[in-house]
Design a protein around this motif. Structure first.
Motif: not given
Length: 322
Positions: A101-102, A137-138, A142-145, A195-196
């Protein structure tokens, strides 16, 4: 006389404004990101997981001294003596899912963020400038967190050894049920702030490190941005990215791990749950910067080959099936 001769000329101000558009075939590109990213992420997780288990066990030690483990080697030794290799891979089902997922989410959202910038701000630029890539990248982190926090919550709970001897360690389904009963649906996002912070800053460093080192290689060999680098250069850039990701925002991950592995059965009745900031303050007061970075060395050591493998596998799949 022809109608064209009487046509009223249209000025530039009267022409309809062209709206920026994303490149075509977004659906196909999304499928590629998901499949290639998942494959690369799971392959990297197999390499790094025993080191990650040791990292979580070092991070989640109770604040009371003496510590259970004196360092990474001692943690490896005790873990191996207790459960063997199986113990080091305990709970891998959740992080394997998390890795898929990540990584797929990171690469997918990273590409989407670049496409959005090209369609709006950098319409005439083939290669985005480095600060824009770091920003992308940032954004991807943030979306992936949001997708990653529930998976990491269960993973961390499975990696921490049981305190009571003779008790069978709970599996992922038991832990999922327990979390839902104790805290409801929102309980799966306990530790989201950590995580964020880690994913937003870490992903900026991850992609920024990879793009920066790759750019240096291309500049020295006079390669264009569309040409693939040799595998060894991809791996060097990936290793640099992995170390940058983990080192810069490691304290946020330490606090998150301690928060997610909190033993709720030991809390007094009606007592307030700890927050990200309260755990951070307590850890800083008790152990200082050393406590914040406990397990960082082994984390950077495992992240270098893992990230090198992830980027080289992803780039390879993109090259042959892209």
């Amino acid at each position: 006389m022809a109608a064209a001769e009487h046509a009223i000329p249209v000025t530039d101000d009267e022409r309809p404004m062209e709206r920026p558009s994303l490149p075509p075939n977004q659906g196909l590109e999304a499928v590629k990101d998901i499949v290639f990213g998942s494959t690369a992420g799971m392959a990297g997780k197999l390499i790094e997981y025993p080191f990650d288990t040791v990292k979580v066990r070092l991070q989640s030690q109770p604040a009371d001294l003496p510590l259970r483990y004196t360092g990474p080697i001692d943690c490896f030794r005790q873990s191996f003596q207790t459960d063997g290799v199986r113990g080091l891979y305990r709970g891998i089902s959740a992080p394997m899912t998390g890795a898929a997922v990540e990584t797929s989410c990171l690469f997918f959202s990273y590409r989407i963020a670049q496409d959005l910038l090209r369609a709006s701000i950098y319409a005439d630029t083939e290669q985005l400038p480095f600060p824009a890539l770091v920003l992308c990248g940032a954004a991807s982190g943030s979306v992936t967190s949001l997708a990653l926090t529930p998976i990491e919550l269960i993973k961390c709970k499975m990696q921490v050894p049981m305190e009571s001897a003779g008790l069978k360690a709970p599996g992922p389904l038991v832990l999922i049920t327990s979390v839902f009963r104790q805290d409801g649906l929102l309980g799966f996002w306990r530790g989201q702030l950590g995580t964020l912070i880690r994913e937003t800053g870490g992903s900026a460093a991850w992609f920024g490190g990879y793009e920066g080192v790759s750019s240096l290689f291309r500049k020295n060999s006079h390669q264009s941005s569309t040409e693939s680098l040799p595998v060894y250069q991809q791996m060097i850039a990936g290793a640099t990215a992995g170390i940058s990701y983990n080192f810069l925002f490691y304290p946020a991950d330490t606090i998150k791990s301690r928060l997610q592995t909190e033993d709720l059965s030991r809390l007094p009745v009606n007592s307030e749950r700890q927050t990200f900031w309260s755990v951070g303050k307590a850890l800083w007061k008790q152990q200082g910067i050393k406590g914040m970075y406990r397990g960082c060395g082994i984390t950077c050591a495992r992240s270098a080959p893992s990230s090198a493998f992830i980027f080289s596998v992803y780039e390879g799949l993109r090259h042959y099936f892209g």
